[in-house]
Design a protein around this motif. Structure first.
Motif, PDB file in Angstrom:
ATOM      1  N   PHE A 138       0.824  -1.203   0.000  1.00 34.94           N
ATOM      2  CA  PHE A 138       0.000   0.000   0.000  1.00 34.94           C
ATOM      3  C   PHE A 138       0.861   1.257   0.000  1.00 34.94           C
ATOM      4  O   PHE A 138       0.535   2.248  -0.647  1.00 34.94           O
ATOM      5  N   SER A 139       1.977   1.200   0.727  1.00 37.45           N
ATOM      6  CA  SER A 139       2.804   2.402   0.821  1.00 37.45           C
ATOM      7  C   SER A 139       3.428   2.743  -0.531  1.00 37.45           C
ATOM      8  O   SER A 139       3.629   3.915  -0.839  1.00 37.45           O
ATOM      9  N   MET A 167       0.804   4.554  -2.377  1.00 31.72           N
ATOM     10  CA  MET A 167       0.656   5.914  -1.856  1.00 31.72           C
ATOM     11  C   MET A 167       1.809   6.802  -2.299  1.00 31.72           C
ATOM     12  O   MET A 167       1.652   7.994  -2.512  1.00 31.72           O
ATOM     13  N   LEU A 214       0.949   7.816  -5.731  1.00 29.77           N
ATOM     14  CA  LEU A 214      -0.205   8.714  -5.675  1.00 29.77           C
ATOM     15  C   LEU A 214       0.236  10.103  -5.217  1.00 29.77           C
ATOM     16  O   LEU A 214      -0.214  11.123  -5.744  1.00 29.77           O
ATOM     17  N   ALA A 266      11.083   8.023   8.328  1.00 28.28           N
ATOM     18  CA  ALA A 266       9.772   8.670   8.431  1.00 28.28           C
ATOM     19  C   ALA A 266       9.059   8.666   7.092  1.00 28.28           C
ATOM     20  O   ALA A 266       8.188   9.483   6.844  1.00 28.28           O
ATOM     21  N   ARG A 267       9.396   7.716   6.217  1.00 29.78           N
ATOM     22  CA  ARG A 267       8.880   7.721   4.850  1.00 29.78           C
ATOM     23  C   ARG A 267       7.355   7.782   4.802  1.00 29.78           C
ATOM     24  O   ARG A 267       6.771   8.693   4.215  1.00 29.78           O
ATOM     25  N   ASN A 268       6.701   6.824   5.467  1.00 27.63           N
ATOM     26  CA  ASN A 268       5.244   6.773   5.384  1.00 27.63           C
ATOM     27  C   ASN A 268       4.589   7.967   6.053  1.00 27.63           C
ATOM     28  O   ASN A 268       3.542   8.441   5.619  1.00 27.63           O
ATOM     29  N   LEU A 269       5.228   8.440   7.112  1.00 36.49           N
ATOM     30  CA  LEU A 269       4.726   9.625   7.799  1.00 36.49           C
ATOM     31  C   LEU A 269       4.703  10.809   6.834  1.00 36.49           C
ATOM     32  O   LEU A 269       3.716  11.529   6.723  1.00 36.49           O
ATOM     33  N   LEU A 328       4.847  10.684   3.553  1.00 37.04           N
ATOM     34  CA  LEU A 328       3.910  10.433   2.458  1.00 37.04           C
ATOM     35  C   LEU A 328       2.495  10.816   2.860  1.00 37.04           C
ATOM     36  O   LEU A 328       1.782  11.507   2.135  1.00 37.04           O
ATOM     37  N   GLY A 329       2.101  10.348   4.054  1.00 43.28           N
ATOM     38  CA  GLY A 329       0.756  10.649   4.541  1.00 43.28           C
ATOM     39  C   GLY A 329       0.528  12.138   4.657  1.00 43.28           C
ATOM     40  O   GLY A 329      -0.472  12.678   4.170  1.00 43.28           O
ATOM     41  N   LEU A 330       1.498  12.815   5.268  1.00 42.14           N
ATOM     42  CA  LEU A 330       1.370  14.269   5.450  1.00 42.14           C
ATOM     43  C   LEU A 330       1.296  14.979   4.108  1.00 42.14           C
ATOM     44  O   LEU A 330       0.467  15.867   3.908  1.00 42.14           O
ATOM     45  N   LEU A 373       0.283  13.870   1.252  1.00 39.15           N
ATOM     46  CA  LEU A 373      -1.012  13.640   0.608  1.00 39.15           C
ATOM     47  C   LEU A 373      -2.084  14.532   1.217  1.00 39.15           C
ATOM     48  O   LEU A 373      -2.835  15.200   0.513  1.00 39.15           O
ATOM     49  N   ILE A 374      -2.129  14.536   2.554  1.00 36.49           N
ATOM     50  CA  ILE A 374      -3.175  15.314   3.221  1.00 36.49           C
ATOM     51  C   ILE A 374      -3.019  16.796   2.912  1.00 36.49           C
ATOM     52  O   ILE A 374      -3.954  17.474   2.478  1.00 36.49           O
ATOM     53  N   VAL A 430      -3.714  17.735  -0.790  1.00 36.42           N
ATOM     54  CA  VAL A 430      -5.109  17.614  -1.200  1.00 36.42           C
ATOM     55  C   VAL A 430      -5.964  18.697  -0.550  1.00 36.42           C
ATOM     56  O   VAL A 430      -6.861  19.260  -1.164  1.00 36.42           O
ATOM     57  N   ALA A 438      -6.932  11.962   0.572  1.00 32.87           N
ATOM     58  CA  ALA A 438      -6.532  12.510   1.868  1.00 32.87           C
ATOM     59  C   ALA A 438      -6.687  11.476   2.981  1.00 32.87           C
ATOM     60  O   ALA A 438      -5.810  11.331   3.834  1.00 32.87           O
ATOM     61  N   GLY A 467      -4.004   8.999   2.804  1.00 37.89           N
ATOM     62  CA  GLY A 467      -2.806   9.575   3.410  1.00 37.89           C
ATOM     63  C   GLY A 467      -2.868   9.503   4.921  1.00 37.89           C
ATOM     64  O   GLY A 467      -1.902   9.132   5.586  1.00 37.89           O
ATOM     65  N   LEU A 468      -4.033   9.810   5.474  1.00 33.31           N
ATOM     66  CA  LEU A 468      -4.212   9.748   6.927  1.00 33.31           C
ATOM     67  C   LEU A 468      -4.000   8.322   7.416  1.00 33.31           C
ATOM     68  O   LEU A 468      -3.362   8.089   8.440  1.00 33.31           O
ATOM     69  N   ILE A 493      -2.162   5.892   6.147  1.00 34.10           N
ATOM     70  CA  ILE A 493      -0.753   5.477   6.141  1.00 34.10           C
ATOM     71  C   ILE A 493       0.012   6.216   7.243  1.00 34.10           C
ATOM     72  O   ILE A 493       0.927   5.680   7.865  1.00 34.10           O
ATOM     73  N   LEU A 494      -0.434   7.440   7.529  1.00 30.11           N
ATOM     74  CA  LEU A 494       0.180   8.225   8.606  1.00 30.11           C
ATOM     75  C   LEU A 494      -0.064   7.574   9.966  1.00 30.11           C
ATOM     76  O   LEU A 494       0.859   7.375  10.759  1.00 30.11           O
ATOM     77  N   ASP A 532       1.838   4.334  10.379  1.00 28.20           N
ATOM     78  CA  ASP A 532       3.249   4.540  10.671  1.00 28.20           C
ATOM     79  C   ASP A 532       3.454   4.980  12.123  1.00 28.20           C
ATOM     80  O   ASP A 532       4.402   4.551  12.775  1.00 28.20           O
ATOM     81  N   LYS A 547       5.568   3.115  15.004  1.00 28.92           N
ATOM     82  CA  LYS A 547       6.650   3.752  15.751  1.00 28.92           C
ATOM     83  C   LYS A 547       6.421   3.617  17.259  1.00 28.92           C
ATOM     84  O   LYS A 547       7.360   3.469  18.025  1.00 28.92           O
TER      85      LYS A 547
END
Lengths: 238, 338, 292
Positions: B255-256, B259, B262, B296-299, B301-303, B305-306, B309, C100, C103-104, C106-107, C110, C114
């Protein structure tokens, strides 16, 4: 007589195109005011502006003397400005009764709500028979009754009806206006929008004519009948 | 200056971009950096195709990494099981990817919007799970059990492009130009689709489905075509990926990873032409840094994206073009003043 | 006969968890028009918070459920306040909010990784013991899962159908502008729906974790099932989602028994796609007539 709602210099519309170009209007505390005019000249836009869906670019709106320029939609409903939208906008997958109960959403007093429900049923007896039917299964006339009834369920100071005759058969329009006629005794204020003024000429206490985002004429029904030119110009000789 | 039509203008930019990358190895000689640029080519191919689907054709597909994986797996399986040449295996893999997309598209594209996103995601995940839970040995490779679809480890150490014996220590250049060729093909393909007749149909569909269909533009048909074409090019990217890394495995379905791509599309600019290229570059750099800051890759990525968007849904390209318009507008005004 | 009982029990247990997950998902879609890709992480978060509180204070399962609900509601509220609120009514809302929330998701995943690490923990709130129906073992935990799901879903049904609060939610889902004209604060309704759906997700997560283990990825699989359930029921159809959850879970259990566990989901998905080819609006979705 003081105005339940008065607005001045309203400018509003969609995106970058204003539809209203400075509308000023005083709606009396009691009785029926009719807003007429051809399609696409801002009647619905005016109602949507008054009920708070469209933000004002300029101008003032006050309800019973209180400024509501920036009030949210629900705050306006709370203070008694009730808008029955065009095309009913019923909650289709809810029953007739649930639709009506939604009209009294802001009233938390159960006894008061059932009082109002009975009043609406007295006005539109058909709805009582259909109370447990889904709104999606109603005929056009019944839908209109639910729409208006839903507006009546609220504690309205001013009830704004957007084209209550739209899309109905003449006989049904007759019924709807008959019911509205009963309502005018209640002492509430009404703003009725119609494209076709023929019925309103006899029904309304005063008339406003809207054209291209302006109120171009206003007066009583008698004055409108006697100065037929104006209406003829805009509406093709009624 | 004469006005060029969109298609010609973008094709010219494409030639310029490819030419720039073609001379890049003159200045960059470290193998590591060239390797990074190759990765850039591959992800940019996937991102451009995704943008083509999501930003232009209005198909919100979450199966893009599935098509990539089909390309990679197809190439790996072809080479491992039949011993065919890489150069034959890659086109076959890309076409298989397109065929799969055709089937999925015909089944799913009766639907629109979120439905398509969810179904394509579910299909990709289903295939992912089927692959990793497969334990039946298909053959033995170097005395190890080799499942038909590689099981939970996938395929590795198969033939690559074959530049090592040919170019000796400069073998990476062979890979570089091969992947660049695929990248160039993708750029031209995507531009021709976006700015050609197909793109015109997409714009019509997006603006008004009803009117478009009354003029004979069948939404489903055009979207299935776009779906298959983008899968073809995404599968091509997967094929060259497998040949470059000599690897194809279930990690492609993660999934990552989805993302990550994306984010490239969204950060660059959904619905633009060149946004995904810029987004790919930026996200690769950002992720590289974030890895150094305690994984912190996924962190990140998530940030990304959010934030993009919510704040900038049209991406950096839109921001840049707005700024450019403002600058040129100001310049005109100063001219008018003087 | 035993086989049938076994399949029914497995199906009901799975169905309970799927129903908790998909009812919330469907409620959000129906009201806000948003597909919550982070829903799986809402579940995971509920499970982890309940786990942490259980480890720290040794609470009983009942309190654990409350904690999981609170955690789920909180993350739902936060999601709405910091993210969704700003996106409502913007162009391409449906697509953008999907991105969005992904993204949330996956955040959060993670962050959980951690804080807790990737090691799978057993859920201490699971109840030991079992009984037998014929020769089929039924764990008490499975009974609890079914009971909790039933109570919560009936509770939500009552709330939506019989209360003023629920009427406001349904009205907003059916016609946002008309609901506002009744004096409903749409923003508040959205917040309440996010909290409610988060609550259900939190419990779902706790229940799922008692059947397997806790891991940051644990929400992925049930979310996928919930997606498929919501799609086949017709997006936004809450009752359909509840029914389909049990139907598809029974199917999954049967396929798992007769053909193999790994084919349970593929069979489910193929069935769903066939259903959608026949009825693109989903089994319970009503066909929308769009005026051109």
């Amino acid at each position: 007589m003081s105005a339940v709602l008065s607005c001045s210099g309203l400018v509003s519309g969609y995106l970058n195109r204003p539809v209203l170009h400075g509308v000023s209007l005083d709606i009396p505390q009691q009785g029926v005011m009719a807003l007429i005019g051809p399609n696409g000249h801002g009647k619905t836009t005016l109602l949507r502006t008054l009920s708070g869906f469209l933000t004002l670019r300029a101008g003032h709106i006050s309800l019973n003397g209180t400024d509501i320029n920036r009030a949210s939609v629900h705050a306006r409903v709370e203070s008694g400005l009730i808008h029955v939208p065009q095309g009913d906008q019923l909650f289709t997958e809810m029953t007739v009764e649930e639709n009506l109960l939604m009209g009294a959403y802001l009233c938390v007093d159960g006894a008061e709500v059932s009082n109002r429900l009975n009043e609406v049923f007295a006005l539109f007896p058909k709805l009582k028979d259909r109370r447990n039917q889904m709104a999606s299964g109603l005929s056009g006339g019944e839908r209109r009754m639910v729409g208006i009834g839903r507006g009546l369920m609220a504690d309205a100071k001013l009830l704004m009806l957007d084209e209550p005759s739209l899309g109905l058969a003449p006989l049904v329009i007759e019924q709807i206006y008959e019911a509205l006629g009963h309502l005018r005794q209640s002492g509430m204020a009404f703003l009725v929008v119609e494209e076709n003024p023929s019925r309103l000429l006899s029904f309304a206490d005063s008339l406003c004519l809207m054209d291209a985002g302006h109120i171009v004429w206003r007066g009583t029904a008698e004055e409108a009948k006697s100065s037929g030119d104006i209406l003829k110009t805009y509406l093709g000789g009624q | 200056m004469t006005q060029l039509d969109d298609l010609t203008r973008h094709l010219l930019i494409g030639v310029l971009v490819i030419a720039t990358f073609a001379v890049l190895p003159v200045f960059i000689t470290q193998r590591y950096l060239l390797g990074e640029v190759i990765v850039f080519f591959i992800w940019a191919m996937v991102a451009m195709n995704w943008n083509l689907l999501m930003g232009h054709a209005g198909v919100f597909s979450l199966a893009q990494m599935l098509f990539f994986a089909v390309g990679a797996y197809g190439m790996a399986m072809g080479v491992t099981f039949t011993g065919m040449s890489v150069w034959v295996a890659i086109p076959i893999a890309a076409v298989s990817s397109a065929l799969l997309a055709l089937i999925i598209g015909m089944a799913c594209l009766r639907l629109t919007g979120a439905y398509v996103a969810l179904l394509t995601y579910a299909i990709a995940e289903m295939i992912h799970v089927l692959i990793i839970t497969d334990t039946e040995c298909f053959t033995l490779v170097r005395n190890n059990c080799q499942q038909l679809f590689g099981g939970s480890t996938g395929f590795s150490r198969f033939d690559d492009f074959g530049f090592r014996p040919l170019l000796k220590k400069h073998w990476i250049l062979g890979n570089y130009y091969t992947v660049l060729a695929a990248f160039g093909l993708t750029i031209f393909g995507v531009i021709v689709i976006i700015h050609g007749r197909l793109g015109l149909a997409f714009r019509a569909i997006r603006d008004n489905v009803g009117y478009a269909s009354s003029r004979g533009i069948d939404r489903k048909k055009y979207q299935v075509v776009a779906f298959a074409l983008s899968a073809l090019l995404t599968g091509l990217a997967g094929g060259v990926y497998a040949a470059h890394y000599r690897f194809a495995g279930p990690s492609l379905f993660e999934f990552s990873t989805l993302m990550f791509i994306l984010a490239m599309v969204v950060v660059g600019g959904l619905g633009s032409t060149w946004g995904p290229l810029i987004g790919t570059g930026i996200m690769m750099i950002v992720v590289e840094f974030s890895k150094e800051m305690g994984d912190a890759r996924n962190l990140v990525l998530g940030l990304a994206l959010i934030i993009f968007v919510v704040v900038m849904p049209k991406g950096l390209v839109h921001l840049a073009s707005n700024a450019w318009r403002k600058v040129s507008h100001d310049r005109q005004e100063t001219k008018a003043d003087s | 006969m035993d086989v049938v009982i076994q399949i029914v029990i497995t199906g009901l247990t799975l169905g309970s968890m799927y129903a908790l997950a998909s009812v919330g998902l469907s409620l959000i879609y129906g009201t806000l028009g948003m597909f919550n890709m982070a829903h799986g992480l809402f579940m995971t978060l509920g499970a982890y918070v309940a786990y942490s509180v259980a480890v720290a204070f040794g609470i009983p399962l009942v309190l654990g459920i409350v904690v999981a609900m609170a955690a789920g509601a909180l993350i739902g509220i936060i999601t709405h306040l910091v993210m969704v609120r700003f996106m409502l009514g913007t162009a391409d809302f449906g697509t953008n909010v999907l991105v969005a929330t992904a993204g949330l998701g996956i955040l959060i995943e993670d962050l959980l990784l951690k804080v807790y690490g990737g090691y799978p923990y057993p859920q201490p709130l699971a109840v030991e013991g079992f009984t037998r129906i014929g020769r089929v073992t039924v764990t008490y935990q499975a009974v609890i899962i079914f009971a909790v799901a039933l109570i919560l879903i009936l509770g939500v049904a009552w709330l939506l159908l019989k209360t003023r609060f629920g009427r406001a939610i349904r009205a907003t889902a059916l016609n946002r502008e008309a609901a506002m004209l009744m004096g409903v604060k749409a923003d508040t309704v959205f917040l309440q729906v996010m909290a409610l759906a988060g609550m259900l997700a939190g419990v779902a997560g706790l229940m799922i974790s008692t059947q397997a283990t806790l891991s940051p990825q644990m929400g992925g699989d049930p979310l996928l099932k919930a997606f498929v359930i919501c799609v086949v029921a017709g997006l936004g159809n809450v009752w359909g989602a509840g029914l389909c959850a049990f139907g598809l879970a029974l199917l999954e259990a049967a396929i798992g028994f007769y053909i193999g566990v790994r084919f349970g989901f593929p069979a489910m998905l193929i069935l769903v796609i066939l259903v959608l080819i026949w009825r693109p609006q989903g089994l319970f979705g009503s066909e929308k007539v769009v005026r051109l």
